[in-house]
Design a protein around this motif. Structure first.
Motif, PDB file in Angstrom:
ATOM      1  N   LYS A   1       0.205 -10.610 -10.034  1.00 12.10           N
ATOM      2  CA  LYS A   1       0.141  -9.214  -9.605  1.00 12.10           C
ATOM      3  C   LYS A   1       0.827  -8.298 -10.622  1.00 12.10           C
ATOM      4  O   LYS A   1       0.324  -7.220 -10.944  1.00 12.10           O
ATOM      5  CB  LYS A   1       0.778  -9.051  -8.227  1.00 12.10           C
ATOM      6  CG  LYS A   1      -0.026  -9.678  -7.107  1.00 12.10           C
ATOM      7  CD  LYS A   1       0.712  -9.557  -5.792  1.00 12.10           C
ATOM      8  CE  LYS A   1      -0.061 -10.147  -4.658  1.00 12.10           C
ATOM      9  NZ  LYS A   1       0.653 -10.006  -3.375  1.00 12.10           N
TER      10      LYS A   1
ATOM     11  N   TRP B   1       2.609  -3.381  -3.964  1.00 13.87           N
ATOM     12  CA  TRP B   1       1.711  -4.525  -4.040  1.00 13.87           C
ATOM     13  C   TRP B   1       2.434  -5.758  -4.585  1.00 13.87           C
ATOM     14  O   TRP B   1       2.592  -6.746  -3.876  1.00 13.87           O
ATOM     15  CB  TRP B   1       0.480  -4.183  -4.878  1.00 13.87           C
ATOM     16  CG  TRP B   1      -0.585  -5.240  -4.812  1.00 13.87           C
ATOM     17  CD1 TRP B   1      -1.103  -5.831  -3.691  1.00 13.87           C
ATOM     18  CD2 TRP B   1      -1.245  -5.854  -5.914  1.00 13.87           C
ATOM     19  NE1 TRP B   1      -2.054  -6.766  -4.032  1.00 13.87           N
ATOM     20  CE2 TRP B   1      -2.165  -6.794  -5.391  1.00 13.87           C
ATOM     21  CE3 TRP B   1      -1.173  -5.690  -7.291  1.00 13.87           C
ATOM     22  CZ2 TRP B   1      -2.993  -7.566  -6.205  1.00 13.87           C
ATOM     23  CZ3 TRP B   1      -1.995  -6.453  -8.087  1.00 13.87           C
ATOM     24  CH2 TRP B   1      -2.897  -7.376  -7.551  1.00 13.87           C
TER      25      TRP B   1
ATOM     26  N   ARG C   1       5.937  -6.170  -2.654  1.00 10.02           N
ATOM     27  CA  ARG C   1       5.998  -5.596  -1.309  1.00 10.02           C
ATOM     28  C   ARG C   1       6.693  -6.522  -0.318  1.00 10.02           C
ATOM     29  O   ARG C   1       7.217  -6.082   0.691  1.00 10.02           O
ATOM     30  CB  ARG C   1       4.615  -5.208  -0.811  1.00 10.02           C
ATOM     31  CG  ARG C   1       3.792  -6.384  -0.353  1.00 10.02           C
ATOM     32  CD  ARG C   1       2.517  -5.941   0.333  1.00 10.02           C
ATOM     33  NE  ARG C   1       1.766  -7.128   0.697  1.00 10.02           N
ATOM     34  CZ  ARG C   1       0.480  -7.237   0.590  1.00 10.02           C
ATOM     35  NH1 ARG C   1      -0.224  -6.224   0.163  1.00 10.02           N
ATOM     36  NH2 ARG C   1      -0.117  -8.343   0.927  1.00 10.02           N
TER      37      ARG C   1
END
Length: 159
Positions: free
Chosen positions: A20, A68, A71
């Motif tokens: 990510k 994201w 999180r």
């Protein structure tokens, strides 16, 4: 195969964070590089252009990483995180400014290609620093498990 499964289970959280972080970083890199070149054309100063491009791309990266990438980590307050995030990005920006400044003012290479290579080197060094520092000081490990998602509306209506 069991060794690979155990290895994956042990490092799956880190692997997901790295993936990510890499995707957000790739998008921020495109924003940074595009704006850097646009500011070079509009403003002309390589260091000033880098600062402006970094402020904008770092703002994007903060939102992507907070909401994201990290999180699932504890949220220690938007003000604290934002301040630390930009402080650490300022330090990472120094890697880029040093690479661009060295290329431009020491090597006297001020063509677009050389400045972009210097920018890429600086972004690469800064990225290593940012990943380590975000995990260490900005997006802290959760002290309590955070639910993966909120219950669906259908589940709430059944009660």
């Amino acid at each position: 195969m069991d060794f690979i499964r155990v290895l994956y289970q042990r490092f799956s959280s880190l692997l997901h964070e790295l993936t990510k972080f890499g995707l957000i970083g790739a998008a921020a890199f495109v924003i940074d590089t595009g704006l850097y070149n646009a500011f070079l054309w509009l403003i002309g100063g390589p260091l000033t252009s880098k600062v402006f491009a970094t402020v904008i791309s770092a703002t994007f990266a903060y939102a992507g990483n907070r909401f994201w990438t990290f999180r699932h980590r504890e949220q220690s307050g938007l003000g604290r995180e934002y301040f630390l995030f930009f402080l650490l990005n300022g330090i990472a920006l120094l890697f880029g400014l040093l690479a661009i400044g060295f290329t431009s003012y020491t090597l006297h290479l001020q063509d677009q290609f050389s400045l972009n290579v210097a920018n890429i080197v600086g972004v690469g060094l800064g990225t290593l620093f940012r990943f380590w520092s975000y995990k260490r000081w900005v997006f802290l490990e959760a002290t309590e498990p955070i639910p993966a998602e909120l219950p669906d509306a259908e589940v709430r209506q059944e009660r």
